[in-house]
Write an enzyme that holds these catalytic residues in place. Structure first.
Site, PDB file in Angstrom:
ATOM      1  N   TRP A 119       0.686  -1.177  -0.013  1.00 28.29           N
ATOM      2  CA  TRP A 119       0.093  -0.019   0.073  1.00 28.29           C
ATOM      3  C   TRP A 119       0.930   1.279  -0.138  1.00 28.29           C
ATOM      4  O   TRP A 119       0.274   2.307   0.061  1.00 28.29           O
ATOM      5  CB  TRP A 119      -0.900   0.040   1.126  1.00 28.29           C
ATOM      6  CG  TRP A 119      -1.831  -1.087   1.060  1.00 28.29           C
ATOM      7  CD1 TRP A 119      -2.243  -2.058   0.328  1.00 28.29           C
ATOM      8  CD2 TRP A 119      -3.046  -1.004   2.202  1.00 28.29           C
ATOM      9  NE1 TRP A 119      -3.324  -2.602   0.532  1.00 28.29           N
ATOM     10  CE2 TRP A 119      -3.755  -1.952   1.834  1.00 28.29           C
ATOM     11  CE3 TRP A 119      -3.386  -0.581   3.482  1.00 28.29           C
ATOM     12  CZ2 TRP A 119      -5.002  -2.530   2.443  1.00 28.29           C
ATOM     13  CZ3 TRP A 119      -4.387  -0.801   4.297  1.00 28.29           C
ATOM     14  CH2 TRP A 119      -5.138  -1.980   3.699  1.00 28.29           C
ATOM     15  N   LYS A 120       2.102   0.979   0.136  1.00 39.60           N
ATOM     16  CA  LYS A 120       3.193   2.323   0.189  1.00 39.60           C
ATOM     17  C   LYS A 120       2.240   3.213   1.272  1.00 39.60           C
ATOM     18  O   LYS A 120       2.033   2.728   2.444  1.00 39.60           O
ATOM     19  CB  LYS A 120       3.479   2.816  -1.253  1.00 39.60           C
ATOM     20  CG  LYS A 120       3.603   1.947  -2.104  1.00 39.60           C
ATOM     21  CD  LYS A 120       4.204   2.449  -3.353  1.00 39.60           C
ATOM     22  CE  LYS A 120       4.690   1.306  -4.146  1.00 39.60           C
ATOM     23  NZ  LYS A 120       5.376   1.610  -5.483  1.00 39.60           N
ATOM     24  N   GLU A 127      12.117   2.210  -3.552  1.00 43.67           N
ATOM     25  CA  GLU A 127      11.922   3.606  -3.212  1.00 43.67           C
ATOM     26  C   GLU A 127      12.789   3.935  -2.002  1.00 43.67           C
ATOM     27  O   GLU A 127      12.928   5.168  -1.702  1.00 43.67           O
ATOM     28  CB  GLU A 127      10.059   3.838  -2.892  1.00 43.67           C
ATOM     29  CG  GLU A 127       9.632   3.688  -4.478  1.00 43.67           C
ATOM     30  CD  GLU A 127       8.007   3.261  -4.337  1.00 43.67           C
ATOM     31  OE1 GLU A 127       7.429   3.090  -3.161  1.00 43.67           O
ATOM     32  OE2 GLU A 127       7.474   3.263  -5.513  1.00 43.67           O
ATOM     33  N   GLU A 187      11.619  -6.552  -9.330  1.00 52.33           N
ATOM     34  CA  GLU A 187      11.072  -5.050  -9.607  1.00 52.33           C
ATOM     35  C   GLU A 187      11.856  -4.179 -10.606  1.00 52.33           C
ATOM     36  O   GLU A 187      12.717  -3.360  -9.924  1.00 52.33           O
ATOM     37  CB  GLU A 187      10.629  -4.275  -8.300  1.00 52.33           C
ATOM     38  CG  GLU A 187       9.487  -5.179  -7.813  1.00 52.33           C
ATOM     39  CD  GLU A 187       8.895  -4.223  -6.727  1.00 52.33           C
ATOM     40  OE1 GLU A 187       7.348  -4.312  -7.014  1.00 52.33           O
ATOM     41  OE2 GLU A 187       9.131  -3.453  -6.006  1.00 52.33           O
ATOM     42  N   GLY A 231       5.062   2.113 -10.683  1.00 51.34           N
ATOM     43  CA  GLY A 231       4.435   3.133 -10.594  1.00 51.34           C
ATOM     44  C   GLY A 231       4.145   3.938 -11.951  1.00 51.34           C
ATOM     45  O   GLY A 231       3.671   5.133 -11.987  1.00 51.34           O
ATOM     46  N   GLY A 256       1.703  -2.505  -6.260  1.00 56.28           N
ATOM     47  CA  GLY A 256       1.570  -1.448  -5.606  1.00 56.28           C
ATOM     48  C   GLY A 256       0.238  -0.586  -5.936  1.00 56.28           C
ATOM     49  O   GLY A 256      -0.857  -1.023  -5.284  1.00 56.28           O
ATOM     50  N   GLY A 257       0.133   0.192  -6.854  1.00 55.54           N
ATOM     51  CA  GLY A 257      -1.080   0.929  -7.321  1.00 55.54           C
ATOM     52  C   GLY A 257      -2.399   0.109  -7.219  1.00 55.54           C
ATOM     53  O   GLY A 257      -3.278   0.770  -6.757  1.00 55.54           O
TER      54      GLY A 257
END
Ligand code: PGA
Length: 256
Positions: free
Chosen positions: A28-29, A106, A176, A182, A239-240
Site C-alpha cells: 500500500w506504500k 523507493e 522489480e 508506478g 503497488g497502485g
C-alpha cells in the site's frame, strides 16, 4: 457383467478447498491517509493466499480486520532499542506480521544501502519472518541490454544475501525493474520470466537454495495473467492496483 472403470484423475470431483497457486503481495506504500479507509480497504481485499502490507501506523488495525490474508510490513529495522523512528522485528512480530518487504527501490533511492538491506534480511530471518527482498535495475542499466540488467541484479543479490547461510531458502525475491514501478509501463512478461529464472539460478548456484520469485512493476487486473502464467514467476508484488479492490480482485483471481 459390465465393469465400470474408476473415474480418471481429471473426472474426479475437485476439492472445494481454494488453493492459491501464486503469492500476491499488496504494497500500500504511504496510503491511505486514515485508519477508517485502511480498515475498509483491508476488508475489501481480504483474500486467502495474499499478503497485505499496510503502512506501519495501520498494521495493527488491519491485522484485526482481516481473516484470510496474511499481514506484511513494508520495512523493518535490524534491532530494538535506541533507534529513533525505526520499528524492530519484535514489534512487528507482536502485531502478527509474517512477511516483511525489504530493499524496495523507493527506500534504496533515499539512501538505503545493500549493507542495510543485508542487515534487515538477516534480522528478519532471525525473527522468523519471510523477507520479500526487492531487486531490480534502473532504466539506464536495462537500456544497455538484459545482460547488463542481469549483472546488476546478480550484484544486488550477492551483496544483499551475504553471510545468510541455509536460511536463504526462506527468502522471497521480488524482481522489480525500477523503471516499471508506478509508471504504467510494466516489463514484458517474457523478459520478466527470464529474469525470474535467472534470479532462481543465481541463488541456487551461490547458496544451494530454491527460492520463490515475484514480479512487480505496474501489475494490474488486465496484465496480471500474462505474468502469473509464467512458470518462473511465483507471484506478484502490487503497488497502485492493490488500492483498487476491483482491480486487485482480478489479480488475485489470475493467480489462482
Ligand atoms: P506498482 O508498484 O504496482 O504501483 O508499480 C509496485 C511496487 O512498488 O511494489
Amino acid at each position: 457383467m459390465i465393469q465400470i472403470p474408476p473415474p480418471r484423475r481429471s473426472e474426479r470431483p475437485r476439492s472445494n478447498k481454494v488453493r492459491m497457486k501464486k503469492l500476491i503481495v499488496a504494497n500500500w506504500k504511504s496510503n491511505p491517509s486514515t485508519e477508517e479507509e485502511a480498515i475498509r480497504l483491508a476488508k475489501q481485499t481480504d483474500f486467502s493466499g495474499i499478503v497485505v502490507a499496510p503502512p506501519f501506523v495501520f498494521i495493527e488495525a488491519v491485522g484485526k480486520n482481516i481473516a484470510k490474508a496474511k499481514l506484511g510490513a513494508q520495512n523493518v529495522f535490524w534491532a530494538a532499542g535506541a533507534h529513533t523512528g525505526e520499528t524492530s522485528p519484535e514489534q512487528l512480530k507482536n502485531l502478527g506480521v509474517s512477511h516483511v518487504i525489504i530493499g524496495h527501490s523507493e527506500l534504496r533511492a533515499v539512501g538505503e544501502t545493500d549493507e542495510m538491506v543485508n542487515k534487515k534480511v538477516t534480522a528478519s530471518l532471525d525473527a522468523g519472518f519471510k523477507p520479500i527482498l526487492c531487486v531490480g535495475e534502473s532504466a539506464a542499466s536495462r537500456g544497455l541490454g538484459i545482460g547488463k540488467a542481469k549483472d546488476f541484479v546478480r550484484g544486488q543479490l550477492s551483496r544483499d544475501l551475504t553471510g545468510i547461510g541455509p536460511k536463504v531458502k526462506e527468502v522471497i525475491v521480488a524482481y522489480e525493474p525500477i523503471w516499471a514501478i508506478g509508471t504504467g509501463n510494466p516489463d514484458n512478461p517474457e523478459s520478466a520470466a527470464e529474469m525470474a529464472g535467472f534470479i532462481k539460478e543465481t541463488v541456487f548456484k551461490e547458496h544451494g537454495a530454491r527460492i520463490m520469485v515475484l514480479y512487480g512493476g505496474s501489475v494490474n487486473g488486465g496484465n496480471a495473467g500474462m505474468f502469473l502464467s509464467k512458470k518462473d514467476i511465483d507471484g506478484a508484488l502490487v503497488g497502485g492496483a492493490s488500492l483498487k479492490p476491483e482491480d486487485f480482485a482480478k489479480i488475485v483471481e489470475a493467480g489462482r
